[in-house]
Design a protein around this motif. Structure first.
Motif, mmCIF file in Angstrom:
data_model
loop_
_atom_site.group_PDB
_atom_site.id
_atom_site.type_symbol
_atom_site.label_atom_id
_atom_site.label_comp_id
_atom_site.label_asym_id
_atom_site.label_seq_id
_atom_site.Cartn_x
_atom_site.Cartn_y
_atom_site.Cartn_z
ATOM 1 N N ILE A 12 0.724 -1.181 -0.550
ATOM 2 C CA ILE A 12 0.157 -0.146 0.365
ATOM 3 C C ILE A 12 1.004 0.976 0.165
ATOM 4 C CG2 ILE A 12 -1.842 1.229 1.432
ATOM 5 C CD1 ILE A 12 -3.329 -1.397 2.198
ATOM 6 N N PRO A 13 1.262 1.142 0.679
ATOM 7 C CA PRO A 13 2.330 2.496 1.136
ATOM 8 C C PRO A 13 3.303 2.824 -0.706
ATOM 9 C CG PRO A 13 3.575 0.910 2.452
ATOM 10 C CD PRO A 13 2.401 1.037 2.542
ATOM 11 N N LEU A 19 1.565 4.416 -3.389
ATOM 12 C CA LEU A 19 0.837 5.408 -3.304
ATOM 13 C C LEU A 19 1.789 6.364 -3.496
ATOM 14 C CD1 LEU A 19 -1.191 5.453 0.251
ATOM 15 C CD2 LEU A 19 -1.497 5.954 -2.159
ATOM 16 N N ARG A 65 -2.968 11.127 -0.060
ATOM 17 C CA ARG A 65 -2.571 10.523 0.353
ATOM 18 C C ARG A 65 -3.382 8.705 1.422
ATOM 19 N NH1 ARG A 65 2.545 8.695 -0.452
ATOM 20 N NH2 ARG A 65 3.184 6.596 0.904
ATOM 21 N N GLU A 66 -3.881 10.326 2.454
ATOM 22 C CA GLU A 66 -4.586 9.433 3.947
ATOM 23 C C GLU A 66 -5.918 8.963 2.899
ATOM 24 O OE1 GLU A 66 -5.047 7.836 7.040
ATOM 25 O OE2 GLU A 66 -3.047 9.076 6.499
ATOM 26 N N ARG A 73 -5.214 6.118 1.213
ATOM 27 C CA ARG A 73 -4.811 5.023 1.591
ATOM 28 C C ARG A 73 -6.027 3.819 2.312
ATOM 29 N NH1 ARG A 73 -4.853 3.094 6.567
ATOM 30 N NH2 ARG A 73 -5.235 5.013 7.291
#
Length: 445
Positions: free
Chosen positions: A115-116, A119, A129-130, A133
């Motif tokens: 996931i990170p 992104l 981004r948050e 996520r």
């Protein structure tokens, strides 16, 4: 064996008997993205709409590289049907489900890192981004179900049971749309509501597809094939690996092109991301309609190769190209006339609506630019010419990257220009190769 002989059915009717249900199925599939964009767009929040778009792009990038599970299952099932081998079809499904289970397990284990990393690749920052996520962290759990659905859908399409798939897809999407309205518009769960709706509908689809497969004797045969030594013979596994490897790499390149598109738009801020996301979803609607002809080409060309009938193959290719071209022209005209009105219905943000309207002409051009590559993808997959298809994709991607660099000063217009030429390059490369590949594959017919 197929009950009617090939010569007893007109080519156009045979093509449409597969293409139309596949087309409707794909339109129903497109409702996933369109419903999500519409529901989140009702909030008038460009960052939230952009987050759903980036999150959807992430999941598409993560999962679509494994779409070989569906395409290879269609091709191998159709080839087995052309040979009249029910055992081969059952073994194909068993292998596909085993691969889906293995990949799904690996993806879940990789989730904390994937996931990170994804992104970062998409260039998502700060609030965008948050929110993205949060969306991905929920929807990611549907990945193993999506993989299993690829195998089950591919097997049913290879059996020409496209109408069964259509009923499941429509029902799952009605559920999805209802959940979008409930969770986003009524419960006000926002981005999380969109993700939960997708997760729930994928679970529903897997259960129903599994029931449909198990109701058929040849589907139940896949269960016994898991324990059969012939299913896991080296020769069959090597052939499956070679086919899936080429399809995986080809899809990886296609996904890279989509990620470059999303990343280039993201550099211009959330309004551009949201506007491009709306137009991209409308393009995907057209692409999924044309993909109905790709599915028909996979099945009919795979059966023709299995039966070693060159004339049958040639007629299938000509018919698919003719009707896909006509459908592409109709969609181009529809988007040229009503594309602007349609695009602006997916947001209440004036800036997003205005930017979407600006780039609608590119949306109108894309169906005509892409239909050749869509149909020939089906031909190349159905016949197993996956290495050649991979080569044409690599060359087209190289041209696309070069154009992105050259046209960068044009901004978003340059991005859409390069994206359009990318599809033209794919189709041109396949047209060059098809005469030689046809002679080689049917030389002993």
């Amino acid at each position: 064996m197929r009950s009617p002989s090939f010569n007893s059915v007109s080519q156009a009717r045979l093509l449409w008997s597969i293409a139309l249900p596949a087309m409707l199925t794909n339109v129903a599939t497109a409702l996933f993205g369109l419903a999500d964009m519409w529901a989140i767009g009702r909030l008038g929040d460009a960052p939230a709409q952009g987050a759903v778009e980036l999150g959807a792009k992430f999941m598409m990038a993560l999962l679509n590289v494994f779409n070989f599970l569906r395409t290879s299952t269609v091709a191998l099932t159709a080839q087995g049907a052309g040979r009249g081998s029910t055992r081969a079809q059952a073994e194909t499904l068993a292998r596909a489900l085993a691969v889906a289970l293995g990949i799904g397990t690996v993806l879940l284990l990789a989730m904390p890192l994937a996931i990170p990393f994804g992104l970062d690749l998409l260039g998502a920052k700060e609030a965008l981004r948050e929110s993205a996520r949060h969306y991905i962290a929920i929807r990611y759990w549907a990945a193993p179900l999506w993989l299993g659905n690829c195998a089950l859908v591919g097997w049913l399409i290879g059996q020409r049971l496209v109408r069964h798939v259509l009923v499941v897809e429509v029902t799952a999407n009605l559920l999805h749309v209802a959940l979008d309205m409930l969770l986003v518009l009524l419960a006000h769960w926002g981005v999380a509501g969109v993700a939960i709706a997708t997760l729930t509908s994928e679970c529903f689809k897997f259960i129903v597809l599994g029931i449909l497969v198990l109701r058929r004797s040849d589907g139940r045969g896949a269960l016994t094939s898991f324990a059969a030594r012939t299913t896991w013979r080296r020769r069959e596994l090597a052939a499956l690996f070679a086919l899936n490897r080429d399809l995986f790499l080809r899809t990886l390149l296609l996904t890279a092109a989509m990620l470059l598109f999303a990343r280039s738009g993201a550099q211009d801020g959330p309004v551009t991301v949201a506007a491009n996301g709306i137009l991209f979803q409308l393009f995907m609607l057209a692409a999924l309609i044309l993909d109905g002809f790709e599915s028909a080409a996979q099945v009919l060309c795979g059966e023709a190769l299995g039966a070693r009938e060159r004339t049958r193959f040639d007629k299938a290719v000509r018919s698919a190209m003719l009707w896909a071209g006509a459908a592409a022209l109709a969609m181009t005209l529809a988007y040229a006339v009503g594309g602007e009105v349609l695009a602006t219905r997916f947001t209440t943000d004036p800036a997003v609506a205005a930017l979407s309207a600006t780039y609608v002409p590119w949306l109108a051009v894309l169906p005509l630019a892409g239909f050749t590559s869509f149909v020939l993808d089906g031909v190349f997959v159905g016949t197993g010419w996956t290495r050649a298809m991979l080569g044409t994709m690599a060359l087209a991607l190289a041209g696309y990257v070069l154009l992105l660099w050259l046209l960068h000063p044009l901004g978003n217009a340059g991005l859409w220009s390069a994206f359009t030429v990318f599809f033209l390059l794919r189709g041109a490369g396949q047209l060059v190769l098809i005469p030689r590949k046809t002679r080689s594959s049917f030389s002993t017919s």
